[in-house]
Design a protein around this motif. Structure first.
Motif, PDB file in Angstrom:
ATOM      1  N   PRO A 193       0.836  -1.202   0.000  1.00  0.00           N
ATOM      2  CA  PRO A 193       0.000   0.000   0.000  1.00  0.00           C
ATOM      3  C   PRO A 193       0.872   1.252   0.000  1.00  0.00           C
ATOM      4  O   PRO A 193       2.101   1.171  -0.033  1.00  0.00           O
ATOM      5  N   GLY A 194       0.240   2.401   0.073  1.00  0.00           N
ATOM      6  CA  GLY A 194       1.020   3.631   0.159  1.00  0.00           C
ATOM      7  C   GLY A 194       0.145   4.858   0.086  1.00  0.00           C
ATOM      8  O   GLY A 194      -0.778   4.903  -0.709  1.00  0.00           O
ATOM      9  N   VAL A 195       0.424   5.790   0.939  1.00  0.00           N
ATOM     10  CA  VAL A 195      -0.210   7.104   0.903  1.00  0.00           C
ATOM     11  C   VAL A 195       0.913   8.084   1.201  1.00  0.00           C
ATOM     12  O   VAL A 195       1.715   7.852   2.094  1.00  0.00           O
ATOM     13  N   GLY A 196       1.010   9.165   0.442  1.00  0.00           N
ATOM     14  CA  GLY A 196       2.080  10.121   0.714  1.00  0.00           C
ATOM     15  C   GLY A 196       3.031  10.251  -0.456  1.00  0.00           C
ATOM     16  O   GLY A 196       2.619  10.201  -1.608  1.00  0.00           O
ATOM     17  N   ALA A 197       4.306  10.383  -0.157  1.00  0.00           N
ATOM     18  CA  ALA A 197       5.296  10.729  -1.179  1.00  0.00           C
ATOM     19  C   ALA A 197       6.064   9.523  -1.696  1.00  0.00           C
ATOM     20  O   ALA A 197       6.417   8.613  -0.945  1.00  0.00           O
ATOM     21  N   PHE A 198       6.352   9.540  -2.986  1.00  0.00           N
ATOM     22  CA  PHE A 198       7.109   8.497  -3.676  1.00  0.00           C
ATOM     23  C   PHE A 198       8.482   8.298  -3.032  1.00  0.00           C
ATOM     24  O   PHE A 198       8.875   7.186  -2.694  1.00  0.00           O
ATOM     25  N   GLY A 199       9.211   9.402  -2.839  1.00  0.00           N
ATOM     26  CA  GLY A 199      10.585   9.316  -2.339  1.00  0.00           C
ATOM     27  C   GLY A 199      10.693   8.734  -0.945  1.00  0.00           C
ATOM     28  O   GLY A 199      11.520   7.847  -0.696  1.00  0.00           O
ATOM     29  N   SER A 200       9.858   9.188  -0.021  1.00  0.00           N
ATOM     30  CA  SER A 200       9.949   8.690   1.350  1.00  0.00           C
ATOM     31  C   SER A 200       9.502   7.235   1.442  1.00  0.00           C
ATOM     32  O   SER A 200      10.064   6.450   2.217  1.00  0.00           O
ATOM     33  N   SER A 201       8.510   6.854   0.641  1.00  0.00           N
ATOM     34  CA  SER A 201       8.064   5.458   0.643  1.00  0.00           C
ATOM     35  C   SER A 201       9.145   4.533   0.098  1.00  0.00           C
ATOM     36  O   SER A 201       9.398   3.458   0.652  1.00  0.00           O
ATOM     37  N   LEU A 202       9.805   4.957  -0.981  1.00  0.00           N
ATOM     38  CA  LEU A 202      10.881   4.151  -1.566  1.00  0.00           C
ATOM     39  C   LEU A 202      12.043   4.032  -0.582  1.00  0.00           C
ATOM     40  O   LEU A 202      12.626   2.948  -0.417  1.00  0.00           O
ATOM     41  N   ARG A 203      12.353   5.119   0.094  1.00  0.00           N
ATOM     42  CA  ARG A 203      13.448   5.115   1.073  1.00  0.00           C
ATOM     43  C   ARG A 203      13.191   4.073   2.165  1.00  0.00           C
ATOM     44  O   ARG A 203      14.090   3.333   2.562  1.00  0.00           O
ATOM     45  N   ARG A 204      11.955   4.001   2.618  1.00  0.00           N
ATOM     46  CA  ARG A 204      11.611   3.030   3.660  1.00  0.00           C
ATOM     47  C   ARG A 204      11.826   1.601   3.157  1.00  0.00           C
ATOM     48  O   ARG A 204      12.333   0.748   3.879  1.00  0.00           O
ATOM     49  N   LEU A 205      11.425   1.335   1.927  1.00  0.00           N
ATOM     50  CA  LEU A 205      11.628  -0.005   1.364  1.00  0.00           C
ATOM     51  C   LEU A 205      13.116  -0.346   1.289  1.00  0.00           C
ATOM     52  O   LEU A 205      13.528  -1.464   1.627  1.00  0.00           O
ATOM     53  N   LEU A 206      13.927   0.612   0.864  1.00  0.00           N
ATOM     54  CA  LEU A 206      15.367   0.379   0.741  1.00  0.00           C
ATOM     55  C   LEU A 206      16.011   0.157   2.107  1.00  0.00           C
ATOM     56  O   LEU A 206      16.865  -0.724   2.263  1.00  0.00           O
ATOM     57  N   GLU A 207      15.592   0.936   3.094  1.00  0.00           N
ATOM     58  CA  GLU A 207      16.171   0.820   4.445  1.00  0.00           C
ATOM     59  C   GLU A 207      15.954  -0.563   5.044  1.00  0.00           C
ATOM     60  O   GLU A 207      16.762  -1.045   5.835  1.00  0.00           O
ATOM     61  N   HIS A 208      14.868  -1.225   4.659  1.00  0.00           N
ATOM     62  CA  HIS A 208      14.547  -2.531   5.225  1.00  0.00           C
ATOM     63  C   HIS A 208      14.850  -3.682   4.266  1.00  0.00           C
ATOM     64  O   HIS A 208      14.440  -4.816   4.508  1.00  0.00           O
ATOM     65  N   GLY A 209      15.537  -3.397   3.163  1.00  0.00           N
ATOM     66  CA  GLY A 209      15.899  -4.447   2.218  1.00  0.00           C
ATOM     67  C   GLY A 209      14.710  -5.033   1.473  1.00  0.00           C
ATOM     68  O   GLY A 209      14.771  -6.166   0.987  1.00  0.00           O
ATOM     69  N   LEU A 210      13.637  -4.259   1.368  1.00  0.00           N
ATOM     70  CA  LEU A 210      12.403  -4.778   0.787  1.00  0.00           C
ATOM     71  C   LEU A 210      12.308  -4.582  -0.725  1.00  0.00           C
ATOM     72  O   LEU A 210      11.563  -5.295  -1.390  1.00  0.00           O
ATOM     73  N   ALA A 211      13.043  -3.623  -1.269  1.00  0.00           N
ATOM     74  CA  ALA A 211      12.948  -3.350  -2.705  1.00  0.00           C
ATOM     75  C   ALA A 211      13.350  -4.577  -3.513  1.00  0.00           C
ATOM     76  O   ALA A 211      12.646  -4.994  -4.440  1.00  0.00           O
ATOM     77  N   ALA A 212      14.482  -5.189  -3.164  1.00  0.00           N
ATOM     78  CA  ALA A 212      14.952  -6.370  -3.888  1.00  0.00           C
ATOM     79  C   ALA A 212      13.977  -7.527  -3.729  1.00  0.00           C
ATOM     80  O   ALA A 212      13.692  -8.257  -4.691  1.00  0.00           O
ATOM     81  N   ALA A 213      13.447  -7.705  -2.519  1.00  0.00           N
ATOM     82  CA  ALA A 213      12.503  -8.799  -2.276  1.00  0.00           C
ATOM     83  C   ALA A 213      11.241  -8.628  -3.118  1.00  0.00           C
ATOM     84  O   ALA A 213      10.713  -9.599  -3.678  1.00  0.00           O
ATOM     85  N   LEU A 214      10.763  -7.398  -3.230  1.00  0.00           N
ATOM     86  CA  LEU A 214       9.571  -7.134  -4.032  1.00  0.00           C
ATOM     87  C   LEU A 214       9.854  -7.368  -5.516  1.00  0.00           C
ATOM     88  O   LEU A 214       9.041  -7.971  -6.221  1.00  0.00           O
ATOM     89  N   ARG A 215      11.009  -6.907  -5.991  1.00  0.00           N
ATOM     90  CA  ARG A 215      11.360  -7.132  -7.395  1.00  0.00           C
ATOM     91  C   ARG A 215      11.416  -8.624  -7.706  1.00  0.00           C
ATOM     92  O   ARG A 215      10.962  -9.073  -8.758  1.00  0.00           O
ATOM     93  N   GLU A 216      12.001  -9.403  -6.796  1.00  0.00           N
ATOM     94  CA  GLU A 216      12.144 -10.842  -7.007  1.00  0.00           C
ATOM     95  C   GLU A 216      10.792 -11.529  -7.104  1.00  0.00           C
ATOM     96  O   GLU A 216      10.573 -12.356  -7.991  1.00  0.00           O
ATOM     97  N   ARG A 217       9.891 -11.211  -6.200  1.00  0.00           N
ATOM     98  CA  ARG A 217       8.598 -11.904  -6.226  1.00  0.00           C
ATOM     99  C   ARG A 217       7.776 -11.482  -7.440  1.00  0.00           C
ATOM    100  O   ARG A 217       7.042 -12.292  -8.020  1.00  0.00           O
ATOM    101  N   ILE A 218       7.892 -10.228  -7.864  1.00  0.00           N
ATOM    102  CA  ILE A 218       7.178  -9.776  -9.059  1.00  0.00           C
ATOM    103  C   ILE A 218       7.760 -10.450 -10.295  1.00  0.00           C
ATOM    104  O   ILE A 218       7.017 -10.898 -11.171  1.00  0.00           O
ATOM    105  N   ALA A 219       9.083 -10.568 -10.371  1.00  0.00           N
ATOM    106  CA  ALA A 219       9.719 -11.249 -11.504  1.00  0.00           C
ATOM    107  C   ALA A 219       9.293 -12.716 -11.569  1.00  0.00           C
ATOM    108  O   ALA A 219       9.199 -13.303 -12.648  1.00  0.00           O
ATOM    109  N   ALA A 220       9.027 -13.310 -10.401  1.00  0.00           N
ATOM    110  CA  ALA A 220       8.603 -14.712 -10.332  1.00  0.00           C
ATOM    111  C   ALA A 220       7.085 -14.854 -10.493  1.00  0.00           C
ATOM    112  O   ALA A 220       6.560 -15.968 -10.391  1.00  0.00           O
ATOM    113  N   ASP A 221       6.383 -13.756 -10.729  1.00  0.00           N
ATOM    114  CA  ASP A 221       4.932 -13.745 -10.931  1.00  0.00           C
ATOM    115  C   ASP A 221       4.175 -14.298  -9.725  1.00  0.00           C
ATOM    116  O   ASP A 221       3.187 -15.000  -9.862  1.00  0.00           O
ATOM    117  N   ARG A 222       4.626 -13.955  -8.513  1.00  0.00           N
ATOM    118  CA  ARG A 222       3.923 -14.360  -7.300  1.00  0.00           C
ATOM    119  C   ARG A 222       2.844 -13.322  -6.996  1.00  0.00           C
ATOM    120  O   ARG A 222       3.044 -12.129  -7.238  1.00  0.00           O
TER     121      ARG A 222
END
Length: 197
Positions: free
Chosen positions: A46-75
């Protein structure tokens, strides 16, 4: 009972998303654990607010790579509002910030002369070939939008011209609107997504 892992982006209204899934008999669980995001049967971004701050939070917790992987795997993955925008390469809202990049396009601001932000109901019209997306009225709250989503089946809405209201590819769906606030239309969409195998 299906479990849905919700990834917090820092400013999302998680309570309304949880309530929507509970109404459908699903069990929402909030987690920032990248391994859980990779392995979960279903993930909601989900998300409400700003693109930059939301992306920063994902990166800080190592979630960006995990999300890319599951999307690439069509989960089964659903992204809504700013979460939907995070799937794109970048946004004019946060110049210089790179998005998840699973959609090779840019999120831009609505043109001058139209009401910004767009608050309220708008008609969603899917192109031919969509499996999850159907025509109906959905609730939007956004100042930015994408004009295209190459490689994805797209549903459009009109506000200062046509824009990407939602998109789907396999088991992955992005919605600029809020399905959890879109009444019977949104509930039916969430239900179809929960039925994915």
């Amino acid at each position: 009972m299906a479990e849905v892992l919700i990834v917090p982006t820092g400013t999302a209204n998680i309570a309304s998303v949880q309530a929507a899934f509970r109404r459908l008999g699903a069990e929402p669980v909030v987690s920032e654990d990248p391994d859980r995001v990779r392995k979960a049967g279903r993930v909601m971004l989900p998300g409400v607010g700003a693109f930059g701050s939301s992306l920063r939070r994902l990166l800080e917790h190592g979630l960006a790579a995990a999300l890319r992987e599951r999307i690439a795997a069509d989960r089964p993955t659903m992204a809504i509002c700013v979460g939907h925008q995070l799937l794109f390469a970048e946004s004019e809202e946060s110049p210089g910030v790179t998005g998840l990049g699973v959609v090779a396009s840019v999120v831009g601001r609505f043109p001058a002369g139209v009401r910004v932000p767009q608050f309220g109901w708008n008609l969603v019209r899917p192109e031919e070939g969509c499996n999850l997306l159907e025509e109906g009225w959905a609730y939007f709250a956004n100042s930015y939008r994408a004009l295209e989503a190459p490689g994805w089946r797209v549903a459009t809405a009109e506000h200062g011209g046509p824009f990407v209201a939602a998109m789907e590819r396999g088991n992955v769906i992005g919605c600029q609107f809020h399905p959890e606030l879109s009444g019977a239309y949104g509930q039916a969409l969430l239900s179809r997504w929960l039925e994915l195998r």
